[in-house]
Design an enzyme around this catalytic site. Structure first.
Site, PDB file in Angstrom:
ATOM      1  N   GLU A 290      45.591  29.096  33.420  1.00  0.00           N
ATOM      2  CA  GLU A 290      46.948  29.091  33.948  1.00  0.00           C
ATOM      3  C   GLU A 290      46.941  28.785  35.435  1.00  0.00           C
ATOM      4  OE1 GLU A 290      49.245  32.152  30.949  1.00  0.00           O
ATOM      5  OE2 GLU A 290      48.226  33.018  32.685  1.00  0.00           O
TER       6      GLU A 290
ATOM      7  N   CYS B   8      37.794  43.463  37.664  1.00  0.00           N
ATOM      8  CA  CYS B   8      38.673  44.336  38.459  1.00  0.00           C
ATOM      9  C   CYS B   8      39.674  45.012  37.522  1.00  0.00           C
ATOM     10  CB  CYS B   8      39.400  43.524  39.532  1.00  0.00           C
ATOM     11  SG  CYS B   8      38.287  42.751  40.726  1.00  0.00           S
TER      12      CYS B   8
ATOM     13  N   CYS C 126      43.513  43.965  37.292  1.00  0.00           N
ATOM     14  CA  CYS C 126      43.812  42.536  37.132  1.00  0.00           C
ATOM     15  C   CYS C 126      43.739  42.151  35.661  1.00  0.00           C
ATOM     16  CB  CYS C 126      42.823  41.702  37.942  1.00  0.00           C
ATOM     17  SG  CYS C 126      43.071  39.920  37.798  1.00  0.00           S
TER      18      CYS C 126
ATOM     19  N   GLY D 211      39.860  33.787  37.841  1.00  0.00           N
ATOM     20  CA  GLY D 211      38.469  33.604  38.237  1.00  0.00           C
ATOM     21  C   GLY D 211      38.185  33.958  39.673  1.00  0.00           C
TER      22      GLY D 211
ATOM     23  N   SER E  92      40.550  33.009  48.007  1.00  0.00           N
ATOM     24  CA  SER E  92      40.615  34.461  47.860  1.00  0.00           C
ATOM     25  C   SER E  92      39.412  34.941  47.065  1.00  0.00           C
ATOM     26  CB  SER E  92      41.908  34.859  47.151  1.00  0.00           C
ATOM     27  OG  SER E  92      41.973  36.262  46.977  1.00  0.00           O
TER      28      SER E  92
ATOM     29  N   SER F   7      40.250  40.487  48.611  1.00  0.00           N
ATOM     30  CA  SER F   7      40.918  41.561  47.872  1.00  0.00           C
ATOM     31  C   SER F   7      40.175  42.858  48.153  1.00  0.00           C
ATOM     32  CB  SER F   7      40.911  41.247  46.371  1.00  0.00           C
ATOM     33  OG  SER F   7      41.575  42.249  45.649  1.00  0.00           O
ATOM     34  N   LEU F   8      40.801  43.730  48.935  1.00  0.00           N
ATOM     35  CA  LEU F   8      40.142  44.964  49.357  1.00  0.00           C
ATOM     36  C   LEU F   8      40.538  46.126  48.455  1.00  0.00           C
ATOM     37  CD1 LEU F   8      38.229  45.988  51.610  1.00  0.00           C
ATOM     38  CD2 LEU F   8      40.281  46.734  52.836  1.00  0.00           C
TER      39      LEU F   8
ATOM     40  N   ASN G 291      51.568  44.544  40.016  1.00  0.00           N
ATOM     41  CA  ASN G 291      52.422  43.883  39.039  1.00  0.00           C
ATOM     42  C   ASN G 291      52.064  44.382  37.642  1.00  0.00           C
ATOM     43  OD1 ASN G 291      53.972  41.998  40.748  1.00  0.00           O
ATOM     44  ND2 ASN G 291      51.957  41.131  41.196  1.00  0.00           N
TER      45      ASN G 291
ATOM     46  N   CYS H 241      50.654  37.914  41.064  1.00  0.00           N
ATOM     47  CA  CYS H 241      49.271  38.306  41.352  1.00  0.00           C
ATOM     48  C   CYS H 241      48.763  39.298  40.311  1.00  0.00           C
ATOM     49  CB  CYS H 241      49.214  38.916  42.756  1.00  0.00           C
ATOM     50  SG  CYS H 241      47.563  39.389  43.275  1.00  0.00           S
TER      51      CYS H 241
END
Length: 345
Positions: free
Chosen positions: A92, A117, A120, A160, A192, A215-216, A291, A334
């Protein structure tokens, strides 16, 4: 006709001429120019001789290796495409429109993801494979075909981990940046990463002047290892050393992406940890409310939680912005990409 790996994207004019067996080298440049203009087939390339167009079209009915399977749009101007690759994998990509009207292509670098993660949706898929450079560029071109204007920015924030596919990512960026082609400024391209230090170091070594986002999610090692398995391989101290080195080489500010999760990472203690981690770094924190995804056990923070956390950061002198989630209703925001064919709702 079944898709193949044939694609002319992410190729130079000379490579195009060689692949197609063109007798005249300048025709490779003509085809290259048509590709970046958005031509959908050889028949669109009207300055090529008719006989050549017909011959190339018969050999290659499609100049893309990927096919748009579904297209969804959101009321905020976002659009999400599901693309089927030559091997039937589905990825996507998303077109985003900001409040100024600028258009951004959010592209994927892998089919699936190995990072795992926990917040995600893509992380639930596991890694299928890395994308080729031409498959990355094709996402941009497919999005440009449905965009209401010229796409000005690219973010590698789709499916990815870009740093795990750094060679193909940088090759795609080289094509996008070419002044004779798409002519996208490096300053308008963002990579990112979830914190793959080897990739950050390689980016610094190659001195490609793109923007970096990390991404922390939390600056607590134990909590980050639970939420982001990558932290077990590259803990915060190692990540910070890499970022200091990257900043010395690039001389530029980078971004921490901080997904705010209800009851997980937005307490006063979390603000303390984040402030300490940011100290002496040229960085801005991009706060992203989680999200929601049905597959994941987390919740979006309340307005009160967000307000309390941002006030805590403000008191500690942390520079931050809050990202307005776009494309949420089409699962294009996201953390929501999953590489599945989904009905528009």
């Amino acid at each position: 006709m079944e898709n193949t790996t044939f694609s002319l994207f992410a190729k130079t004019p000379a490579q195009i001429a060689q692949i197609l067996g063109l007798e005249k080298a300048f025709q490779g440049k003509q085809i290259y120019q048509w590709l970046v203009k958005g031509a959908q087939s050889f028949n669109d390339m009207t300055n090529l001789p008719k006989s050549l167009r017909e011959s190339l079209s018969s050999q290659h009915p499609s100049i893309f290796s990927s096919t748009v399977m579904t297209s969804q749009t959101d009321s905020d101007g976002a659009a999400k495409l599901a693309l089927e690759l030559y091997d039937k994998n589905i990825i996507e990509c998303v077109l985003l429109t900001d409040k100024e009207g600028d258009l951004t292509a959010c592209v994927s670098s892998q089919a699936g993801c190995a990072m795992g993660c926990r917040f995600c949706r893509t992380g639930t898929l596991h890694l299928k494979r890395n994308l080729n450079d031409f498959e990355i560029v094709e996402q941009f071109m497919h999005l440009q075909a449905v965009a209401p204007g010229k796409i000005s920015h690219v973010v590698f924030m789709g499916m990815g981990e870009p740093m795990a596919n750094i060679d193909n990512v940088l090759s795609a960026i080289e094509f996008m940046h070419d002044p004779e082609g798409l002519n996208l400024s490096h300053r308008r391209i963002t990579i990112s990463t979830c914190g793959v230090v080897t990739g950050i170091n390689e980016l610094a070594k190659r001195r490609v002047p793109v923007k970096l986002a990390v991404s922390l999610v939390t600056a607590n090692d134990q909590k980050r290892s639970e939420l982001m398995p990558v932290n077990r391989a590259f803990p915060l101290s190692v990540l910070r050393e890499s970022l200091v080195r990257f900043q010395k080489v690039s001389g530029r500010r980078f971004t921490f992406e901080y997904c705010m999760i209800h009851d997980e990472n937005i307490s006063e203690a979390d603000a303390d940890n984040l402030a300490r981690f940011c100290r002496n770094l040229e960085v801005i924190v991009n706060l992203i409310p989680f999200n929601p995804c049905p597959e994941l056990p987390f919740e979006t923070p309340t307005e009160s939680e967000i307000r309390n956390f941002t006030n805590a950061l403000k008191r500690r002198g942390v520079e931050y912005t809050i990202r307005i989630s776009r494309g949420r209703s089409i699962k294009g925001a996201c953390g929501q990409l999953a590489g599945k064919l989904e009905e528009n709702r």
